[in-house]
Design an enzyme around this catalytic site. Structure first.
Site, PDB file in Angstrom:
ATOM      1  N   HIS A  17       0.698  -1.224   0.002  1.00  0.00           N
ATOM      2  CA  HIS A  17       0.117   0.031  -0.176  1.00  0.00           C
ATOM      3  C   HIS A  17       0.770   1.325   0.049  1.00  0.00           C
ATOM      4  O   HIS A  17       0.576   2.373  -0.566  1.00  0.00           O
ATOM      5  CB  HIS A  17      -0.845   0.075   1.339  1.00  0.00           C
ATOM      6  CG  HIS A  17      -2.127  -1.167   1.282  1.00  0.00           C
ATOM      7  ND1 HIS A  17      -2.086  -1.679   2.563  1.00  0.00           N
ATOM      8  CD2 HIS A  17      -2.749  -1.517   0.492  1.00  0.00           C
ATOM      9  CE1 HIS A  17      -3.121  -2.774   2.170  1.00  0.00           C
ATOM     10  NE2 HIS A  17      -3.488  -2.477   0.861  1.00  0.00           N
ATOM     11  N   LYS A  41     -17.031  -6.637   7.722  1.00  0.00           N
ATOM     12  CA  LYS A  41     -16.046  -7.274   7.666  1.00  0.00           C
ATOM     13  C   LYS A  41     -15.373  -8.004   8.729  1.00  0.00           C
ATOM     14  O   LYS A  41     -14.452  -8.726   8.520  1.00  0.00           O
ATOM     15  CB  LYS A  41     -15.057  -6.912   6.427  1.00  0.00           C
ATOM     16  CG  LYS A  41     -15.303  -7.057   4.937  1.00  0.00           C
ATOM     17  CD  LYS A  41     -14.139  -6.283   4.432  1.00  0.00           C
ATOM     18  CE  LYS A  41     -14.384  -6.971   2.733  1.00  0.00           C
ATOM     19  NZ  LYS A  41     -13.065  -6.355   2.169  1.00  0.00           N
ATOM     20  N   ARG A  90      -1.416  -6.148  -8.724  1.00  0.00           N
ATOM     21  CA  ARG A  90      -0.520  -7.039  -8.438  1.00  0.00           C
ATOM     22  C   ARG A  90      -0.085  -8.080  -9.307  1.00  0.00           C
ATOM     23  O   ARG A  90       1.004  -8.311  -9.780  1.00  0.00           O
ATOM     24  CB  ARG A  90      -0.598  -7.672  -7.073  1.00  0.00           C
ATOM     25  CG  ARG A  90      -0.616  -6.861  -5.989  1.00  0.00           C
ATOM     26  CD  ARG A  90      -1.167  -7.342  -4.674  1.00  0.00           C
ATOM     27  NE  ARG A  90      -2.669  -7.723  -4.946  1.00  0.00           N
ATOM     28  CZ  ARG A  90      -3.418  -8.025  -3.870  1.00  0.00           C
ATOM     29  NH1 ARG A  90      -3.118  -8.066  -2.710  1.00  0.00           N
ATOM     30  NH2 ARG A  90      -4.365  -8.290  -4.090  1.00  0.00           N
ATOM     31  N   SER A 128      -3.026  -7.693   2.781  1.00  0.00           N
ATOM     32  CA  SER A 128      -3.287  -7.502   3.989  1.00  0.00           C
ATOM     33  C   SER A 128      -3.944  -8.981   4.694  1.00  0.00           C
ATOM     34  O   SER A 128      -3.543  -9.334   5.798  1.00  0.00           O
ATOM     35  CB  SER A 128      -4.443  -6.583   4.393  1.00  0.00           C
ATOM     36  OG  SER A 128      -4.071  -5.157   4.006  1.00  0.00           O
TER      37      SER A 128
HETATM   38  O1  PNS Z   1      -8.748  -3.087   0.490  1.00  0.00           O
HETATM   39  P1  PNS Z   1      -9.546  -3.417  -0.764  1.00  0.00           P
HETATM   40  O2  PNS Z   1     -10.485  -4.563  -0.550  1.00  0.00           O
HETATM   41  O3  PNS Z   1      -8.801  -3.714  -1.900  1.00  0.00           O
HETATM   42  O4  PNS Z   1     -10.560  -2.125  -0.991  1.00  0.00           O
HETATM   43  C1  PNS Z   1     -11.770  -2.266  -1.933  1.00  0.00           C
HETATM   44  C2  PNS Z   1     -12.357  -0.799  -2.117  1.00  0.00           C
HETATM   45  C3  PNS Z   1     -12.636  -0.471  -0.556  1.00  0.00           C
HETATM   46  C4  PNS Z   1     -11.530   0.085  -2.567  1.00  0.00           C
HETATM   47  C5  PNS Z   1     -13.835  -1.133  -2.476  1.00  0.00           C
HETATM   48  O5  PNS Z   1     -14.424  -2.446  -1.759  1.00  0.00           O
HETATM   49  C6  PNS Z   1     -14.904  -0.108  -2.442  1.00  0.00           C
HETATM   50  O6  PNS Z   1     -14.680   0.976  -3.228  1.00  0.00           O
HETATM   51  N1  PNS Z   1     -15.688  -0.340  -1.589  1.00  0.00           N
HETATM   52  C7  PNS Z   1     -16.724   0.637  -1.302  1.00  0.00           C
HETATM   53  C8  PNS Z   1     -18.285   0.192  -1.942  1.00  0.00           C
HETATM   54  C9  PNS Z   1     -18.129   0.520  -3.312  1.00  0.00           C
HETATM   55  O7  PNS Z   1     -18.047   1.538  -3.879  1.00  0.00           O
HETATM   56  N2  PNS Z   1     -18.514  -0.647  -4.080  1.00  0.00           N
HETATM   57  C10 PNS Z   1     -18.717  -0.602  -5.337  1.00  0.00           C
HETATM   58  C11 PNS Z   1     -17.445  -0.730  -6.342  1.00  0.00           C
HETATM   59  S1  PNS Z   1     -17.690  -1.612  -7.751  1.00  0.00           S
END
Ligand code: PNS
Length: 164
Positions: A17, A41, A90, A128
Site C-alpha cells: 500500500h 467485514k 499486483r 493484508s
Molecule cells: O482493500 P480493498 O479490499 O482492495 O478495498 C476495496 C475498496 C474499498 C476499494 C472497495 O471495496 C470499495 O470501493 N468499496 C466501497 C463500496 C463501493 O463503492 N463498491 C462498488 C465498487 S464496484
C-alpha cells in the site's frame, strides 16, 4: 489540479500500500487515502485505528490526507471533489475485479477516472489477508508492514485468540 483517491480497507496497511501511496502522491497534486469503514467485514483494527496508523506512516508525505468513508467509493470521490481513483495491480488475477470496479465507478460518477499502478515487484505477492494469517500463526511480519504496525498487530491477534 489532480485530486486523487486511493481507497482500501488497510487492515493493516502494508509496504505494498505504501508503495502505491508514495508513487501516486508524486503524480497527484493531492492524494486522499480513503479508509473503508467496513464493520461487517469484522476488521482486525477499527477504522479510527487504521486512519491513525496511515497518518503515522505517511507523515512525511505533505500532499497526502487520510479520511475514512462509508458507502460507495464513487460518492466519496464526489464529496471530496476528486477526479481520479488510484488502484494497485499486483497480478493478472486482480484485473477482472479491478476492471469491473473501475467501469462501475465511472458509470456512478462520470467525473472520475481510474488509474492503475503496477505494484513494485518486491511487493507483488503481498496482501493484508496473508499478513494477518502470518501474524495469527506467530510468524515474522517485519518484511510486510511498517515497524510501528508490528506490535499493535501482534497484540490484536493475541487478544482475538484469547476471546475465541
Ligand atoms: O482493500 P480493498 O479490499 O482492495 O478495498 C476495496 C475498496 C474499498 C476499494 C472497495 O471495496 C470499495 O470501493 N468499496 C466501497 C463500496 C463501493 O463503492 N463498491 C462498488 C465498487 S464496484
Amino acid at each position: 489540479m489532480i485530486r486523487a483517491i486511493y481507497a482500501g480497507s488497510f487492515d493493516p496497511v502494508t509496504f505494498g500500500h505504501l508503495d502505491i501511496i508514495r508513487r501516486s502522491s508524486n503524480v497527484a497534486d493531492e492524494l486522499i487515502v480513503g479508509v473503508l469503514n467496513n464493520r461487517a467485514k469484522c476488521p482486525l483494527f477499527s477504522v479510527e485505528e487504521r486512519v491513525k496508523m496511515l497518518e503515522d506512516v505517511t507523515r512525511e508525505l505533505s500532499n497526502v490526507k487520510i479520511q475514512s468513508f462509508t458507502g460507495l467509493l464513487a460518492e466519496f470521490a464526489r464529496t471530496c471533489g476528486a477526479n481520479l481513483i488510484v488502484r494497485g495491480l499486483r497480478a493478472i488475477s486482480d484485473f477482472d475485479y479491478e476492471l469491473q470496479m473501475a467501469q462501475t465507478n465511472r458509470k456512478l460518477n462520470p467525473q472520475i477516472d481510474t488509474m492503475f499502478l503496477t505494484t513494485s515487484l518486491e511487493y507483488a505477492y503481498l496482501s493484508s489477508t496473508t499478513v494477518k494469517e502470518v501474524a495469527e500463526f506467530g510468524g515474522d511480519i517485519s518484511a510486510f508492514v511498517p515497524a510501528l504496525i508490528i506490535e499493535p498487530m501482534q497484540r490484536r491477534v493475541r487478544e482475538r485468540a484469547a476471546n475465541k
